[in-house]
Design a protein around this motif. Sequence first.
Motif, PDB file in Angstrom:
ATOM      1  N   THR A   1       0.828  -1.207   0.000  1.00 13.91           N
ATOM      2  CA  THR A   1       0.000   0.000   0.000  1.00 13.91           C
ATOM      3  C   THR A   1       0.862   1.257   0.000  1.00 13.91           C
ATOM      4  OG1 THR A   1      -1.675  -1.248   1.212  1.00 13.91           O
ATOM      5  CG2 THR A   1      -1.956   1.142   1.142  1.00 13.91           C
ATOM      6  N   LEU A   2       1.893   1.274   0.848  1.00 17.60           N
ATOM      7  CA  LEU A   2       2.788   2.433   0.890  1.00 17.60           C
ATOM      8  C   LEU A   2       3.476   2.607  -0.464  1.00 17.60           C
ATOM      9  CD1 LEU A   2       4.078   4.759   2.448  1.00 17.60           C
ATOM     10  CD2 LEU A   2       5.811   3.153   3.275  1.00 17.60           C
ATOM     11  N   GLY A   3       3.925   1.496  -1.052  1.00 19.26           N
ATOM     12  CA  GLY A   3       4.586   1.558  -2.362  1.00 19.26           C
ATOM     13  C   GLY A   3       3.670   2.138  -3.427  1.00 19.26           C
ATOM     14  N   GLN A   4       2.393   1.719  -3.408  1.00 18.66           N
ATOM     15  CA  GLN A   4       1.443   2.230  -4.400  1.00 18.66           C
ATOM     16  C   GLN A   4       1.164   3.708  -4.181  1.00 18.66           C
ATOM     17  OE1 GLN A   4      -2.025  -0.281  -4.154  1.00 18.66           O
ATOM     18  NE2 GLN A   4      -1.116  -1.885  -5.401  1.00 18.66           N
ATOM     19  N   LEU A   5       1.028   4.124  -2.931  1.00 18.57           N
ATOM     20  CA  LEU A   5       0.757   5.538  -2.649  1.00 18.57           C
ATOM     21  C   LEU A   5       1.940   6.417  -3.051  1.00 18.57           C
ATOM     22  CD1 LEU A   5      -1.022   5.151   0.804  1.00 18.57           C
ATOM     23  CD2 LEU A   5      -2.041   6.204  -1.224  1.00 18.57           C
TER      24      LEU A   5
END
Length: 196
Positions: free
Chosen positions: A80-84
């Motif tokens: 999720t952090l990577g996508q954001l």
Amino acid sequence: MTLAQHDELLTFDQIANVLVSEEVLTVSPAELHGWLAGQLASGARLAPDLWLKTVCELLELSGLSHETSKIGLIGLYQQTLGQLESFDMGLSMLRPDDESPVHQRTEALGQWTQGFMTGFGYQGKQTDQSLSAEAKESLTDLSQIAQVSSEDVEDTDEAESDLMQLEEYVRMAALMLFAECNKPDDTQESAPQAMH
């Protein structure tokens, strides 16, 4: 159960399996993912141990019973952090797949958005003073979308189209809030233990 490799995205069903294996029936994968995305969007960053502890509080668990649950939940955080943080705006919300009935996906969108709102406010990092007018407007819109009801939704092309537009709006609002609340200069200069 095998969890996704690094190049494969974790799916709604995989996180559902994690929750079932931990006997969590009150929080959906969509709500959990929204909650995580909301925390990250508000500027929160959690070390793996603290993330797992925070998840246990949300899920009302004293701890996680299975190692695969820990791996899956840490994977979800990193994904999720990577996508954001990615520049291609590639945030994909965890929800039932496209083959699922529209009312199920509508319900999941409401749960995701509800989770996002809760997560965004959870750390208390952002206040009315710290947010732009556009960000405040997005949060107002999201709080309305979080109330979406799946009861009257029928499987029609129109309902499908409406749902896709709503999903895209929620996704872009989440990315916009992340961009506003996670400017590089903010994170570099503020000490981790700034103010309590």
